[in-house]
Design a protein around this motif. Structure first.
Motif, PDB file in Angstrom:
ATOM      1  N   ASP A 156       0.548  -1.630  21.007  1.00  0.00           N
ATOM      2  CA  ASP A 156       1.690  -0.708  20.812  1.00  0.00           C
ATOM      3  C   ASP A 156       1.505   0.307  19.856  1.00  0.00           C
ATOM      4  OD1 ASP A 156       3.920   0.478  22.330  1.00  0.00           O
ATOM      5  OD2 ASP A 156       5.150   0.056  20.606  1.00  0.00           O
ATOM      6  N   GLU A 157       2.363   0.614  19.026  1.00  0.00           N
ATOM      7  CA  GLU A 157       2.284   1.561  17.826  1.00  0.00           C
ATOM      8  C   GLU A 157       2.243   0.609  16.513  1.00  0.00           C
ATOM      9  OE1 GLU A 157       5.654   4.277  17.108  1.00  0.00           O
ATOM     10  OE2 GLU A 157       6.969   2.580  18.385  1.00  0.00           O
ATOM     11  N   ALA A 158       2.021   1.366  15.302  1.00  0.00           N
ATOM     12  CA  ALA A 158       1.825   0.695  14.072  1.00  0.00           C
ATOM     13  C   ALA A 158       2.295   1.435  13.105  1.00  0.00           C
ATOM     14  CB  ALA A 158       0.102   0.502  13.957  1.00  0.00           C
ATOM     15  N   LEU A 159       3.584   0.880  12.350  1.00  0.00           N
ATOM     16  CA  LEU A 159       4.013   1.471  11.262  1.00  0.00           C
ATOM     17  C   LEU A 159       4.309   2.932  11.390  1.00  0.00           C
ATOM     18  CD1 LEU A 159       1.881  -1.091   9.405  1.00  0.00           C
ATOM     19  CD2 LEU A 159       4.273  -0.739   8.845  1.00  0.00           C
ATOM     20  N   THR A 160       5.005   3.389  12.237  1.00  0.00           N
ATOM     21  CA  THR A 160       4.964   4.888  12.549  1.00  0.00           C
ATOM     22  C   THR A 160       6.621   5.229  11.996  1.00  0.00           C
ATOM     23  OG1 THR A 160       5.869   4.758  14.639  1.00  0.00           O
ATOM     24  CG2 THR A 160       3.209   4.768  14.297  1.00  0.00           C
ATOM     25  N   PRO A 161       6.700   6.585  11.857  1.00  0.00           N
ATOM     26  CA  PRO A 161       8.147   6.981  11.577  1.00  0.00           C
ATOM     27  C   PRO A 161       9.292   6.513  12.947  1.00  0.00           C
ATOM     28  CG  PRO A 161       6.422   8.783  11.008  1.00  0.00           C
ATOM     29  CD  PRO A 161       6.170   7.850  11.974  1.00  0.00           C
ATOM     30  N   ASP A 162       8.576   6.233  13.871  1.00  0.00           N
ATOM     31  CA  ASP A 162       9.399   5.896  14.897  1.00  0.00           C
ATOM     32  C   ASP A 162       9.818   4.431  14.957  1.00  0.00           C
ATOM     33  OD1 ASP A 162       9.594   8.297  16.332  1.00  0.00           O
ATOM     34  OD2 ASP A 162       8.952   7.560  18.160  1.00  0.00           O
ATOM     35  N   SER A 163       8.846   3.648  14.535  1.00  0.00           N
ATOM     36  CA  SER A 163       9.224   2.021  14.568  1.00  0.00           C
ATOM     37  C   SER A 163       9.464   1.517  13.190  1.00  0.00           C
ATOM     38  CB  SER A 163       7.762   1.396  14.824  1.00  0.00           C
ATOM     39  OG  SER A 163       6.820   1.690  14.222  1.00  0.00           O
ATOM     40  N   TYR A 210       0.968  -1.103   0.096  1.00  0.00           N
ATOM     41  CA  TYR A 210       0.046  -0.071   0.080  1.00  0.00           C
ATOM     42  C   TYR A 210       0.766   1.347   0.052  1.00  0.00           C
ATOM     43  CZ  TYR A 210      -2.796   4.030   1.814  1.00  0.00           C
ATOM     44  OH  TYR A 210      -3.267   5.112   1.912  1.00  0.00           O
ATOM     45  N   ALA A 211       1.871   1.485   1.005  1.00  0.00           N
ATOM     46  CA  ALA A 211       2.755   2.569   0.862  1.00  0.00           C
ATOM     47  C   ALA A 211       3.404   2.978  -0.298  1.00  0.00           C
ATOM     48  CB  ALA A 211       3.806   2.212   2.197  1.00  0.00           C
ATOM     49  N   ARG A 212       3.762   1.824  -1.120  1.00  0.00           N
ATOM     50  CA  ARG A 212       4.577   2.251  -2.346  1.00  0.00           C
ATOM     51  C   ARG A 212       3.365   2.905  -3.309  1.00  0.00           C
ATOM     52  NH1 ARG A 212       8.416   0.355  -5.060  1.00  0.00           N
ATOM     53  NH2 ARG A 212      10.288  -0.606  -3.876  1.00  0.00           N
ATOM     54  N   THR A 213       2.133   3.035  -3.260  1.00  0.00           N
ATOM     55  CA  THR A 213       1.401   3.472  -4.036  1.00  0.00           C
ATOM     56  C   THR A 213       1.054   4.913  -3.534  1.00  0.00           C
ATOM     57  OG1 THR A 213      -0.773   2.941  -2.587  1.00  0.00           O
ATOM     58  CG2 THR A 213       0.030   1.208  -4.555  1.00  0.00           C
ATOM     59  N   ARG A 214       1.599   5.213  -2.452  1.00  0.00           N
ATOM     60  CA  ARG A 214       1.487   6.503  -1.811  1.00  0.00           C
ATOM     61  C   ARG A 214       2.701   7.127  -1.825  1.00  0.00           C
ATOM     62  NH1 ARG A 214      -3.219   8.392  -1.852  1.00  0.00           N
ATOM     63  NH2 ARG A 214      -2.360   9.901  -0.350  1.00  0.00           N
ATOM     64  N   GLY A 215       3.799   6.611  -2.559  1.00  0.00           N
ATOM     65  CA  GLY A 215       5.055   7.099  -2.624  1.00  0.00           C
ATOM     66  C   GLY A 215       6.177   6.853  -1.574  1.00  0.00           C
ATOM     67  N   ILE A 216       6.023   6.032  -0.756  1.00  0.00           N
ATOM     68  CA  ILE A 216       6.749   5.524   0.376  1.00  0.00           C
ATOM     69  C   ILE A 216       7.273   4.215   0.327  1.00  0.00           C
ATOM     70  CG2 ILE A 216       6.881   5.326   2.921  1.00  0.00           C
ATOM     71  CD1 ILE A 216       5.504   8.012   3.315  1.00  0.00           C
ATOM     72  N   ILE A 217       8.365   3.892   0.497  1.00  0.00           N
ATOM     73  CA  ILE A 217       8.854   2.495   0.607  1.00  0.00           C
ATOM     74  C   ILE A 217       8.988   2.398   2.255  1.00  0.00           C
ATOM     75  CG2 ILE A 217      10.962   1.192   0.547  1.00  0.00           C
ATOM     76  CD1 ILE A 217      11.513   2.480  -1.936  1.00  0.00           C
ATOM     77  N   ILE A 218       8.543   1.232   2.712  1.00  0.00           N
ATOM     78  CA  ILE A 218       8.630   0.976   4.197  1.00  0.00           C
ATOM     79  C   ILE A 218       9.900  -0.223   4.189  1.00  0.00           C
ATOM     80  CG2 ILE A 218       7.585  -0.234   6.232  1.00  0.00           C
ATOM     81  CD1 ILE A 218       4.888   0.873   5.230  1.00  0.00           C
ATOM     82  N   ALA A 219      10.999   0.262   4.481  1.00  0.00           N
ATOM     83  CA  ALA A 219      12.276  -0.645   4.242  1.00  0.00           C
ATOM     84  C   ALA A 219      12.167  -1.607   5.419  1.00  0.00           C
ATOM     85  CB  ALA A 219      13.510   0.237   4.189  1.00  0.00           C
ATOM     86  N   ASP A 220      11.803  -1.290   6.632  1.00  0.00           N
ATOM     87  CA  ASP A 220      11.712  -2.207   7.655  1.00  0.00           C
ATOM     88  C   ASP A 220      10.913  -1.633   8.684  1.00  0.00           C
ATOM     89  OD1 ASP A 220      13.510  -0.430   9.460  1.00  0.00           O
ATOM     90  OD2 ASP A 220      15.034  -1.402   8.400  1.00  0.00           O
ATOM     91  N   THR A 221      10.320  -2.456   9.705  1.00  0.00           N
ATOM     92  CA  THR A 221       9.562  -2.014  10.841  1.00  0.00           C
ATOM     93  C   THR A 221       9.462  -3.121  11.572  1.00  0.00           C
ATOM     94  OG1 THR A 221       7.311  -1.212  11.089  1.00  0.00           O
ATOM     95  CG2 THR A 221       7.321  -2.978  10.066  1.00  0.00           C
ATOM     96  N   LYS A 222       8.784  -2.657  12.960  1.00  0.00           N
ATOM     97  CA  LYS A 222       8.786  -3.760  14.123  1.00  0.00           C
ATOM     98  C   LYS A 222       7.172  -3.591  14.535  1.00  0.00           C
ATOM     99  CE  LYS A 222       8.673  -0.694  17.850  1.00  0.00           C
ATOM    100  NZ  LYS A 222       7.608  -0.851  19.107  1.00  0.00           N
ATOM    101  N   PHE A 223       6.783  -4.844  15.086  1.00  0.00           N
ATOM    102  CA  PHE A 223       5.440  -5.017  15.493  1.00  0.00           C
ATOM    103  C   PHE A 223       5.750  -5.666  16.969  1.00  0.00           C
ATOM    104  CE2 PHE A 223       5.114  -5.983  10.855  1.00  0.00           C
ATOM    105  CZ  PHE A 223       4.354  -4.913  10.405  1.00  0.00           C
ATOM    106  N   GLU A 224       4.457  -5.449  17.887  1.00  0.00           N
ATOM    107  CA  GLU A 224       4.539  -5.935  19.134  1.00  0.00           C
ATOM    108  C   GLU A 224       3.014  -6.486  19.138  1.00  0.00           C
ATOM    109  OE1 GLU A 224       6.041  -3.793  22.409  1.00  0.00           O
ATOM    110  OE2 GLU A 224       7.207  -2.554  21.279  1.00  0.00           O
TER     111      GLU A 224
END
Length: 297
Positions: free
Chosen positions: A225-232, A198-212
């Motif tokens: 916790d948080e979900a796919l934010t610029p912090d995580s 989805y993010a690629r269709t919006r012009g952003i690559i999510i290179a990596d992330t973390k989930f809890e």
């Protein structure tokens, strides 16, 4: 712009913990209040300089992703609207507005579920040294920031203070069991793949992330916790992405890059941030939100 929020003290609510960014309060035996402050951490140190509106972005973007991906993973979020929260929360509306989540209480599973889709950060350093990332042997000749043949799951232990530690899936299974390890790996990879597409269709690559994740009182597995934010997460602009170098970022890598330019040993106390770094970081967080959601915050 309102003054940045560094710390909360909410009378009538019991503070359970103060993390690097979030203050967590008990509302009742079934619900928690998570307040995203404007604190920012880097290299496992909380910096003395806050980032204005950061907590608003973290809250709004988490709400967006929890709702968007709830068909993949049930989550703990109930509401981010203060007027829908209990009265003891509403009386602190002035400080909590736009940066608070009322959530279902869950027993936290003590694992950071990291998914990497691109070769960056510590993963790139590991690959240069050993040709692998957290035990995943990778093809020879990959460049910095290159897209991996497929996303990889690289768990870590959680740490409120100090360094998280990368661990193997075998070690993860020793800690939480083989079945739960498999469930969390599969769930994390599904969430990442859906979000990254989805993010690629919006012009952003999510290179990596973390989930809890955690379990509610009935034993149900919840995304917390948080979900796919610029912090995580590591966010890169699609238009400026070029394998072979570190792309510009919409996340706190911008702050890390500044700190790397200083003669700082990465131990507390962390140095203050200059105004130009603070303002540019706020702008990056707000832009990430606008690009991903299509809305202004």
């Amino acid at each position: 712009m309102s003054a940045p929020l560094i710390e909360t003290e909410l009378s009538g609510l019991r503070l359970l913990r103060r993390g690097k960014v979030r203050d967590v309060y008990e509302v009742d035996e079934d619900h928690l209040l998570i307040v995203a402050t404007d604190r920012i951490s880097a290299f496992d140190c909380v910096l003395p300089t806050p980032i204005p509106r950061k907590g608003e972005v973290l809250t709004a973007l988490s709400r967006f992703w929890f709702r968007k991906l709830e068909g993949i993973a049930p989550h703990h979020l109930i509401t981010t609207k203060i007027e829908e929260m209990p009265q003891e929360v509403q009386r602190h509306a002035d400080s909590l507005q736009n940066r608070s989540m009322l959530v279902r209480r869950a027993e936290v599973i003590p694992i950071e579920c990291v998914v990497r889709g691109y070769l960056a950060g510590s993963g790139w350093k590991d690959y240069q040294r050993a040709g692998e990332v957290c035990g995943h042997l990778l093809p020879v000749g990959l460049r910095e920031a290159e897209r991996l043949p497929e996303p990889i799951f690289t768990p870590a232990t959680k740490a409120d203070e100090g360094h998280d530690e990368n661990i193997s899936e075998t070690r993860m299974a020793d800690l939480i069991g083989r079945e739960m390890t498999q469930r969390l790996r599969e769930l994390s990879l599904k969430l990442y793949s859906a979000a990254e597409s989805y993010a690629r269709t919006r012009g952003i690559i999510i290179a990596d992330t973390k989930f809890e994740f955690g379990r509610d009182a009935d034993g149900n597995l919840l995304w917390i916790d948080e979900a796919l934010t610029p912090d995580s997460s590591r966010f890169w602009p699609v238009e400026e992405y070029r394998p072979g170098s570190s792309p510009p970022s919409f996340d706190k890598q911008f702050v890390r890059d500044y700190l790397e330019s200083l003669a700082w040993d990465k131990r507390p106390p962390a140095p203050p941030l200059p105004d130009e770094i603070v303002n540019a970081t706020t702008a990056r967080y707000l832009l990430a939100y606008r690009l991903l959601t299509g809305d202004e915050l």
